[in-house]
Design an enzyme around this catalytic site. Sequence first.
Site, PDB file in Angstrom:
ATOM      1  N   ASP A 125       0.977  -1.058   0.016  1.00 29.52           N
ATOM      2  CA  ASP A 125      -0.160  -0.044   0.083  1.00 29.52           C
ATOM      3  C   ASP A 125       0.982   1.146  -0.144  1.00 29.52           C
ATOM      4  O   ASP A 125       1.868   1.055   0.513  1.00 29.52           O
ATOM      5  CB  ASP A 125      -0.926   0.108   1.197  1.00 29.52           C
ATOM      6  N   ASP A 143      -7.192  -1.458  -4.782  1.00 28.85           N
ATOM      7  CA  ASP A 143      -7.987  -0.979  -3.925  1.00 28.85           C
ATOM      8  C   ASP A 143      -8.617   0.000  -4.522  1.00 28.85           C
ATOM      9  O   ASP A 143     -10.069  -0.045  -4.446  1.00 28.85           O
ATOM     10  CB  ASP A 143      -7.361  -0.404  -2.424  1.00 28.85           C
TER      11      ASP A 143
END
Length: 158
Positions: A125, A143
């Site tokens: 991330d 995402d």
Amino acid sequence: MKNQYSKKSKKWICITTIISMLILDISSKYCIIKYIKIYEIKKICSILNIFHVHNYGAAFSLLSDQKGWQRWFLSTVSILTVLVITRIIIRSKIKEIKKITAYSLIIAGAMGNLIDRIIYGFVIDFIDLHINNYHFATFNIADCSIFIGIIMLIRLNC
């Protein structure tokens, strides 16, 4: 003849969407791993940082504090999600192009994060949105793809 063209169009939309999003996701994560150290922060603008973190769990780091079983559990959930949505796409009508695109975005996101889990054991991330000291959960392109697909489906069903 027209029916055959429609099936090819549906496949083309799915494949193009999935491959495009996977290329964007994988290449962005590659750049993060190569050029930004873990926990390093690069300020982009007043509300956006690049912040390299490893997520061992799911959304919002759910299950990240577990002992490792979550890697395989979340991988299995991703695989099942891809299979179920693929079946939905196959059964959908060609006129449902927006739904097919939304489902393809969800598949691409699930596959992008699944690839991370299989290769690294965690998801990379790096997108850190914030307002002053309030930071939203750090996330990635996969995402975003899942989120956009879900929003599209919600809008189409309202």
